[in-house]
Design a protein around this motif. Structure first.
Motif, PDB file in Angstrom:
ATOM      1  N   PHE A 197      24.702  13.320 -45.884  1.00  0.00           N
ATOM      2  CA  PHE A 197      25.089  14.211 -44.648  1.00  0.00           C
ATOM      3  C   PHE A 197      24.684  13.403 -43.158  1.00  0.00           C
ATOM      4  O   PHE A 197      25.286  13.301 -42.302  1.00  0.00           O
ATOM      5  CB  PHE A 197      24.270  15.517 -44.370  1.00  0.00           C
ATOM      6  CG  PHE A 197      24.333  16.105 -43.348  1.00  0.00           C
ATOM      7  CD1 PHE A 197      25.615  16.767 -42.994  1.00  0.00           C
ATOM      8  CD2 PHE A 197      23.300  16.357 -42.556  1.00  0.00           C
ATOM      9  CE1 PHE A 197      25.616  17.441 -41.544  1.00  0.00           C
ATOM     10  CE2 PHE A 197      23.571  16.893 -41.181  1.00  0.00           C
ATOM     11  CZ  PHE A 197      24.514  17.556 -40.779  1.00  0.00           C
ATOM     12  N   GLU A 198      23.488  12.839 -43.464  1.00  0.00           N
ATOM     13  CA  GLU A 198      23.135  11.983 -42.143  1.00  0.00           C
ATOM     14  C   GLU A 198      23.825  10.759 -41.616  1.00  0.00           C
ATOM     15  O   GLU A 198      24.045  10.403 -40.570  1.00  0.00           O
ATOM     16  CB  GLU A 198      21.513  11.319 -42.397  1.00  0.00           C
ATOM     17  CG  GLU A 198      20.448  12.434 -42.476  1.00  0.00           C
ATOM     18  CD  GLU A 198      20.521  13.508 -40.895  1.00  0.00           C
ATOM     19  OE1 GLU A 198      20.677  12.855 -39.932  1.00  0.00           O
ATOM     20  OE2 GLU A 198      20.369  14.604 -40.992  1.00  0.00           O
ATOM     21  N   LEU A 199      24.378  10.092 -42.838  1.00  0.00           N
ATOM     22  CA  LEU A 199      25.374   8.814 -42.779  1.00  0.00           C
ATOM     23  C   LEU A 199      26.527   9.257 -42.220  1.00  0.00           C
ATOM     24  O   LEU A 199      27.184   8.771 -41.334  1.00  0.00           O
ATOM     25  CB  LEU A 199      25.445   8.144 -44.215  1.00  0.00           C
ATOM     26  CG  LEU A 199      24.335   7.162 -44.337  1.00  0.00           C
ATOM     27  CD1 LEU A 199      24.495   6.731 -45.775  1.00  0.00           C
ATOM     28  CD2 LEU A 199      24.439   5.971 -43.382  1.00  0.00           C
ATOM     29  N   SER A 200      27.239  10.614 -42.695  1.00  0.00           N
ATOM     30  CA  SER A 200      28.383  11.049 -42.349  1.00  0.00           C
ATOM     31  C   SER A 200      28.450  11.508 -41.003  1.00  0.00           C
ATOM     32  O   SER A 200      29.275  11.321 -40.082  1.00  0.00           O
ATOM     33  CB  SER A 200      28.986  12.359 -43.335  1.00  0.00           C
ATOM     34  OG  SER A 200      29.098  11.717 -44.630  1.00  0.00           O
ATOM     35  N   LYS A 201      27.191  12.142 -40.520  1.00  0.00           N
ATOM     36  CA  LYS A 201      27.180  12.628 -39.143  1.00  0.00           C
ATOM     37  C   LYS A 201      26.944  11.566 -38.175  1.00  0.00           C
ATOM     38  O   LYS A 201      27.772  11.480 -37.191  1.00  0.00           O
ATOM     39  CB  LYS A 201      25.720  13.615 -39.242  1.00  0.00           C
ATOM     40  CG  LYS A 201      25.662  14.177 -37.782  1.00  0.00           C
ATOM     41  CD  LYS A 201      24.586  14.871 -37.602  1.00  0.00           C
ATOM     42  CE  LYS A 201      24.008  15.450 -36.268  1.00  0.00           C
ATOM     43  NZ  LYS A 201      22.645  16.202 -36.118  1.00  0.00           N
ATOM     44  N   GLN A 202      26.280  10.333 -38.459  1.00  0.00           N
ATOM     45  CA  GLN A 202      26.175   9.181 -37.684  1.00  0.00           C
ATOM     46  C   GLN A 202      27.447   8.616 -37.352  1.00  0.00           C
ATOM     47  O   GLN A 202      28.009   8.017 -36.385  1.00  0.00           O
ATOM     48  CB  GLN A 202      25.259   8.199 -38.271  1.00  0.00           C
ATOM     49  CG  GLN A 202      25.091   6.994 -37.391  1.00  0.00           C
ATOM     50  CD  GLN A 202      24.004   6.113 -38.081  1.00  0.00           C
ATOM     51  OE1 GLN A 202      23.267   6.355 -39.097  1.00  0.00           O
ATOM     52  NE2 GLN A 202      24.170   5.036 -37.538  1.00  0.00           N
ATOM     53  N   LEU A 203      28.260   8.539 -38.439  1.00  0.00           N
ATOM     54  CA  LEU A 203      29.502   7.838 -38.511  1.00  0.00           C
ATOM     55  C   LEU A 203      30.781   8.688 -37.552  1.00  0.00           C
ATOM     56  O   LEU A 203      31.368   8.472 -36.728  1.00  0.00           O
ATOM     57  CB  LEU A 203      30.235   7.714 -39.627  1.00  0.00           C
ATOM     58  CG  LEU A 203      29.710   6.623 -40.592  1.00  0.00           C
ATOM     59  CD1 LEU A 203      30.139   6.723 -42.233  1.00  0.00           C
ATOM     60  CD2 LEU A 203      30.300   5.189 -40.008  1.00  0.00           C
ATOM     61  N   ASN A 215      28.867  19.684 -49.573  1.00  0.00           N
ATOM     62  CA  ASN A 215      27.949  19.211 -50.648  1.00  0.00           C
ATOM     63  C   ASN A 215      26.463  19.969 -50.433  1.00  0.00           C
ATOM     64  O   ASN A 215      25.787  20.087 -51.386  1.00  0.00           O
ATOM     65  CB  ASN A 215      27.748  17.381 -50.824  1.00  0.00           C
ATOM     66  CG  ASN A 215      29.082  17.083 -51.478  1.00  0.00           C
ATOM     67  OD1 ASN A 215      29.706  17.599 -52.062  1.00  0.00           O
ATOM     68  ND2 ASN A 215      29.292  15.776 -50.704  1.00  0.00           N
ATOM     69  N   LEU A 216      25.945  19.884 -49.080  1.00  0.00           N
ATOM     70  CA  LEU A 216      24.836  20.587 -48.738  1.00  0.00           C
ATOM     71  C   LEU A 216      24.699  21.802 -49.132  1.00  0.00           C
ATOM     72  O   LEU A 216      23.752  22.228 -49.722  1.00  0.00           O
ATOM     73  CB  LEU A 216      24.565  20.033 -47.315  1.00  0.00           C
ATOM     74  CG  LEU A 216      23.854  19.201 -46.822  1.00  0.00           C
ATOM     75  CD1 LEU A 216      23.705  19.097 -44.856  1.00  0.00           C
ATOM     76  CD2 LEU A 216      22.403  19.006 -47.299  1.00  0.00           C
ATOM     77  N   GLY A 217      26.176  22.628 -48.934  1.00  0.00           N
ATOM     78  CA  GLY A 217      25.837  23.908 -49.102  1.00  0.00           C
ATOM     79  C   GLY A 217      25.799  24.190 -50.881  1.00  0.00           C
ATOM     80  O   GLY A 217      25.087  25.147 -51.103  1.00  0.00           O
ATOM     81  N   LYS A 218      26.409  23.249 -51.563  1.00  0.00           N
ATOM     82  CA  LYS A 218      26.386  23.448 -53.038  1.00  0.00           C
ATOM     83  C   LYS A 218      24.869  23.142 -53.413  1.00  0.00           C
ATOM     84  O   LYS A 218      24.169  23.924 -54.340  1.00  0.00           O
ATOM     85  CB  LYS A 218      27.199  22.246 -53.925  1.00  0.00           C
ATOM     86  CG  LYS A 218      28.573  22.516 -53.719  1.00  0.00           C
ATOM     87  CD  LYS A 218      29.408  21.364 -54.388  1.00  0.00           C
ATOM     88  CE  LYS A 218      30.940  21.739 -54.389  1.00  0.00           C
ATOM     89  NZ  LYS A 218      31.394  20.648 -54.868  1.00  0.00           N
TER      90      LYS A 218
END
Length: 373
Positions: free
Chosen positions: A151-157, A177-180
């Motif tokens: 999530f952190e990498l996706s958010k940064q991108l 994925n976080l929700g799962k």
């Protein structure tokens, strides 16, 4: 090449079209503009979905997704499965013959994959994949750690390139994925918040790219997860509304492309969830109707792709669901038939993946149920 394959095999080829949405760097002649518009119209008339991209990062990501789908449904295959190691099919044609499958040596595949995976935009993928593996093994805390990194990498991108639809979609899937992960750990409120963010982004992407079936499909899946979490929270009326939205989109996608494997699978899953909602509402008759549809579609997928693990798993689940519902209706002979079919499939699944906890749990449940009948 596509025309040659159709003429030679009588089967429609799998064609993926990629359209760059960024403005061209050089002036375009009126002749080329008109040709381009005519080609777009032809694609729209034939309901052929276009993969949109604005830079090489998005193109790489879109190409990877399509390539993965082709391998998932075994249209493309890993390794050499021909006798005497003879490669008999190729990526080119002289017009009189055509390839049915692309056969690739495993070492070549790894080399190609390593090239495709280069670049920061793909760093999140390994975290996401490891999170899924740990989740399947029942190691939920570790799964959450990797999903947070993803999530952190996706958010940064996304924050660095907010106009890039691929990075935006990546952020949406990271929320999924976080929700799962939170759901597996029993933190339903955090799971709900993650699924709501997932749904919000997919709504935006689906509205922005209405011809891209993938965003529409992701939107439907976000409704599925919202329905699931509301079932867990006991909000059955809300869950039912989200499942209705889910199945509406799945039916639309299936109608537009009835031969698309992922759309068939999605429609099957939608019937599963509607059946489960009606079980919770104590309406066994309606539940049975949906589980029969679920079983029919999963059988179709399994019969066509019997070696595919996901389709085998789906068919096993659908038979177990039918067994459960026939027990409720006191039709023990029919229930036993579906339980034995499910048992047989789970034994094969465990043989292929002995560490999968869900497979062994379901196998033990089935054995116990058969003892009780």
């Amino acid at each position: 090449m596509a025309w040659a394959q159709f003429r030679y095999t009588g089967k429609h080829p799998r064609i993926f079209v990629f359209e760059k949405t960024a403005a061209p760097l050089k002036p375009v002649s009126n002749k080329d503009k008109n040709s381009f518009k005519a080609f777009q119209k032809k694609l729209n008339d034939t309901r052929h979905f276009i993969n949109l991209y604005d830079d090489h990062h998005k193109l790489t990501k879109e190409f990877k997704k399509n390539l993965s789908l082709l391998f998932d449904d075994e249209y493309l295959k890993f390794g050499n499965n021909y006798p005497n190691n003879e490669i008999t099919e190729y990526l080119y044609t002289d017009g009189n013959s055509a390839p049915g499958n692309f056969i690739c040596r495993e070492d070549e595949h790894h080399m190609i994959t390593s090239e495709v995976l280069k670049g920061k935009d793909d760093l999140a993928d390994p975290y996401s994949g490891l999170g899924k593996v740990y989740s399947q093994l029942g190691l939920f805390e570790k799964a959450l750690d990797f999903c947070k990194n993803d999530f952190e990498l996706s958010k940064q991108l996304y924050e660095n390139y907010p106009e890039n639809a691929g990075f935006k979609d990546g952020l949406a899937l990271s929320y999924q994925n976080l929700g799962k992960a939170y759901n597996d750990l029993g933190d339903l409120e955090k799971a709900l918040n993650s699924y709501q963010e997932y749904n919000k982004i997919e709504k935006q992407l689906s509205g922005q790219y209405p011809l891209d079936s993938r965003f529409k499909d992701n939107l439907s899946i976000s409704y599925q997860f919202l329905g699931n979490i509301h079932v867990s929270l006991g909000n059955l009326e809300k869950a039912f509304l989200f499942y209705k939205k889910y199945i509406e989109i799945k039916k639309q996608l299936y109608k537009e492309d009835p031969e698309n494997i992922s759309f068939i699978k999605g429609l099957a899953i939608s019937y599963q969830f509607l059946g489960e909602v009606h079980i919770t509402l104590n309406d066994a008759d309606k539940a049975l109707k949906f589980f029969i549809k679920f079983n029919k579609l999963t059988k179709e997928l399994y019969d066509t792709y019997s070696s595919n693990i996901d389709f085998k798993y789906g068919f096993a689940i659908s038979n177990k669901k039918l067994g459960d519902i026939y027990i409720k209706k006191n039709k023990l002979t029919i229930a036993k038939k579906h339980y034995f079919q499910s048992l047989y499939l789970y034994e094969q699944l465990i043989e292929a993946s002995p560490k999968m906890i869900d497979y062994s749990n379901n196998l033990n449940i089935l054995k116990q149920k058969l003892k009780e009948i």
